[in-house]
Scaffold this motif. Structure first.
Motif, PDB file in Angstrom:
ATOM      1  N   VAL A  70      12.282 -48.741 -26.636  1.00  0.00           N
ATOM      2  CA  VAL A  70      12.255 -50.116 -27.132  1.00  0.00           C
ATOM      3  C   VAL A  70      11.461 -50.208 -28.426  1.00  0.00           C
ATOM      4  O   VAL A  70      11.859 -50.896 -29.374  1.00  0.00           O
ATOM      5  N   ASP A  71      10.337 -49.503 -28.492  1.00  0.00           N
ATOM      6  CA  ASP A  71       9.509 -49.534 -29.700  1.00  0.00           C
ATOM      7  C   ASP A  71      10.245 -48.963 -30.903  1.00  0.00           C
ATOM      8  O   ASP A  71      10.160 -49.500 -32.012  1.00  0.00           O
ATOM      9  N   MET A  72      10.954 -47.868 -30.695  1.00  0.00           N
ATOM     10  CA  MET A  72      11.744 -47.298 -31.789  1.00  0.00           C
ATOM     11  C   MET A  72      12.868 -48.244 -32.202  1.00  0.00           C
ATOM     12  O   MET A  72      13.164 -48.399 -33.395  1.00  0.00           O
ATOM     13  N   TYR A  82      -1.500 -45.987 -25.457  1.00  0.00           N
ATOM     14  CA  TYR A  82      -1.119 -45.787 -24.060  1.00  0.00           C
ATOM     15  C   TYR A  82      -0.864 -44.342 -23.692  1.00  0.00           C
ATOM     16  O   TYR A  82      -1.294 -43.890 -22.628  1.00  0.00           O
ATOM     17  N   SER A  83      -0.188 -43.603 -24.562  1.00  0.00           N
ATOM     18  CA  SER A  83       0.306 -42.292 -24.169  1.00  0.00           C
ATOM     19  C   SER A  83      -0.629 -41.152 -24.544  1.00  0.00           C
ATOM     20  O   SER A  83      -1.004 -40.336 -23.697  1.00  0.00           O
ATOM     21  N   LEU A  84      -0.994 -41.082 -25.811  1.00  0.00           N
ATOM     22  CA  LEU A  84      -1.738 -39.919 -26.274  1.00  0.00           C
ATOM     23  C   LEU A  84      -3.176 -39.890 -25.766  1.00  0.00           C
ATOM     24  O   LEU A  84      -3.848 -38.881 -25.884  1.00  0.00           O
ATOM     25  N   ARG A  85      -3.638 -41.018 -25.195  1.00  0.00           N
ATOM     26  CA  ARG A  85      -4.947 -41.018 -24.541  1.00  0.00           C
ATOM     27  C   ARG A  85      -4.850 -40.506 -23.114  1.00  0.00           C
ATOM     28  O   ARG A  85      -5.866 -40.290 -22.452  1.00  0.00           O
ATOM     29  N   ASN A  86      -3.646 -40.316 -22.622  1.00  0.00           N
ATOM     30  CA  ASN A  86      -3.422 -39.879 -21.263  1.00  0.00           C
ATOM     31  C   ASN A  86      -3.557 -38.364 -21.165  1.00  0.00           C
ATOM     32  O   ASN A  86      -2.963 -37.624 -21.950  1.00  0.00           O
ATOM     33  N   LEU A 109       8.365 -43.793 -35.611  1.00  0.00           N
ATOM     34  CA  LEU A 109       9.460 -42.960 -35.116  1.00  0.00           C
ATOM     35  C   LEU A 109       8.941 -41.613 -34.621  1.00  0.00           C
ATOM     36  O   LEU A 109       9.403 -41.109 -33.586  1.00  0.00           O
ATOM     37  N   LEU A 110       7.982 -41.039 -35.347  1.00  0.00           N
ATOM     38  CA  LEU A 110       7.442 -39.737 -34.956  1.00  0.00           C
ATOM     39  C   LEU A 110       6.682 -39.819 -33.636  1.00  0.00           C
ATOM     40  O   LEU A 110       6.908 -39.026 -32.717  1.00  0.00           O
ATOM     41  N   GLY A 111       5.773 -40.807 -33.535  1.00  0.00           N
ATOM     42  CA  GLY A 111       4.961 -40.925 -32.330  1.00  0.00           C
ATOM     43  C   GLY A 111       5.789 -41.182 -31.084  1.00  0.00           C
ATOM     44  O   GLY A 111       5.630 -40.509 -30.059  1.00  0.00           O
ATOM     45  N   ASN A 112       6.695 -42.139 -31.161  1.00  0.00           N
ATOM     46  CA  ASN A 112       7.525 -42.448 -29.997  1.00  0.00           C
ATOM     47  C   ASN A 112       8.548 -41.351 -29.729  1.00  0.00           C
ATOM     48  O   ASN A 112       8.907 -41.095 -28.571  1.00  0.00           O
ATOM     49  N   GLY A 113       9.013 -40.690 -30.795  1.00  0.00           N
ATOM     50  CA  GLY A 113       9.919 -39.562 -30.602  1.00  0.00           C
ATOM     51  C   GLY A 113       9.243 -38.407 -29.879  1.00  0.00           C
ATOM     52  O   GLY A 113       9.858 -37.752 -29.025  1.00  0.00           O
ATOM     53  N   LEU A 137       1.296 -48.313 -32.644  1.00  0.00           N
ATOM     54  CA  LEU A 137       0.046 -48.117 -31.917  1.00  0.00           C
ATOM     55  C   LEU A 137       0.249 -47.745 -30.455  1.00  0.00           C
ATOM     56  O   LEU A 137      -0.618 -47.112 -29.853  1.00  0.00           O
ATOM     57  N   ASN A 138       1.382 -48.154 -29.859  1.00  0.00           N
ATOM     58  CA  ASN A 138       1.589 -47.909 -28.434  1.00  0.00           C
ATOM     59  C   ASN A 138       1.476 -46.440 -28.039  1.00  0.00           C
ATOM     60  O   ASN A 138       0.852 -46.125 -27.023  1.00  0.00           O
TER      61      ASN A 138
END
Length: 317
Positions: free
Chosen positions: A68-70, A289-293, A38-42, A284-285
């Motif tokens: 969708v992940d949340m 995908y995101s935080l490596r960007n 929830l924290l990461g996708n939020g 993990l998404n």
């Protein structure tokens, strides 16, 4: 048979049939993973909504992936945590069908969403000069609405086919949530039509999109190899490799579960596979995908630097 259709009014989710101490340990780990999900996708959703630099088609699709992940996690994990503490707690028939419908909706939508994201990267890398014309906001919104509509309608077909079946006992589902195949095993009638529709849907919603994703990334790879700039090539590879990791985890576990030989995948092993859908993949998404960007990292840094106290910690002041 008509009288037996109303016998089962609730189900018992057996979950992970381990000892009480292991249940407490799993409860702690899964609660932590749930919070991280929830924290990461939020955070991703917040950054995309607040930073104007991320108001692009790529991050528009990424925001829906985070949503969708949340939703995945919120649909299955709370019930799983409850069952770890109280294995005998039942779930109503209506609640079970609702959980099945929502899970299938999110699963189908994510399949189509990953396809849309691969198409977006294909246009951006292979047709950069026409990108703003091809991937206009009207096109992006149409693709997204289509993904959600197709996902929800296909899920509704599965649920309607389940509701036509009689359930006359037993009422114990050998899973940690109301998964489609596990629910069908409790039906007191022939489920051949359900099995045919499940296989056909798997071909349409899994094999079809996955094939198109692989075609897109084959052409992307060819285009990347033609890039003369080393920095441009590394940036393109970084974005595409992250997306391919997400695609591999999602489609791989889905195809093994719904299209692999059943004799090779016992129920306990399938529970682990479904943990990828409901917990591990959503957690993990954001990292893969995101935080490596670089753009997302920059947006996070700018958001943190708005607060002077946090900004000093991160060297912004």
């Amino acid at each position: 048979m008509e009288e037996n259709q109303t016998v089962v009014t609730e189900f018992i989710l057996l979950g992970f049939r381990l000892g009480p101490r292991i249940h407490i340990l799993l409860f702690g780990f899964f609660s932590l993973f749930y919070a991280f999900t929830l924290l990461g996708n939020g955070v991703i959703l917040g950054l995309i909504s607040l930073d104007p630099r991320l108001h692009t088609p790529m991050y528009f699709f990424l925001s829906h992936l985070a949503t969708v992940d949340m939703a995945y996690a919120c649909n299955t994990v709370p019930q799983m945590l409850v069952n770890l503490l109280n294995p005998a707690k039942p779930i109503s028939f209506a609640g079970c069908m609702t959980q099945t419908y929502l899970f299938l909706t999110f699963a189908h939508t994510e399949c189509l969403l990953l396809l849309m994201m691969s198409y977006d990267r294909y246009v951006a890398i292979c047709h950069p000069l026409r990108y703003s014309v091809i991937m206009s906001w009207s096109v992006c919104i149409t693709l997204m609405v289509t993904s959600w509509a197709c996902g929800s309608l296909l899920a509704l077909v599965h649920v309607i086919l389940i509701l036509r079946l009689p359930f006359c006992g037993p009422n114990e589902i050998n899973h940690f949530f109301c998964e489609l195949l596990s629910v069908l095993k409790l039906a007191c009638a022939d489920t051949w039509l359900n099995q045919v529709v499940i296989f056909a849907a798997a071909v349409i919603i899994l094999v079809g999109p996955l094939s198109l994703v692989l075609v897109s990334y084959t052409r992307i790879l060819v285009a990347i190899l033609r890039i003369q700039s080393g920095d441009g090539r590394r940036k393109a590879f970084s974005t595409c490799s992250s997306h391919l990791c997400v695609v591999g985890l999602f489609f791989g576990s889905a195809i093994v579960t719904y299209m692999g030989p059943k004799s090779r995948h016992p129920e306990e092993q399938q529970k682990i596979l479904f943990l990828f859908y409901s917990l591990f993949n959503p957690m993990l998404n954001p990292l893969i995908y995101s935080l490596r960007n670089a753009e997302v990292k920059g947006a996070l840094r700018r958001a943190l630097c708005k607060d002077r106290t946090i900004g000093r910690v991160f060297g912004c002041m």
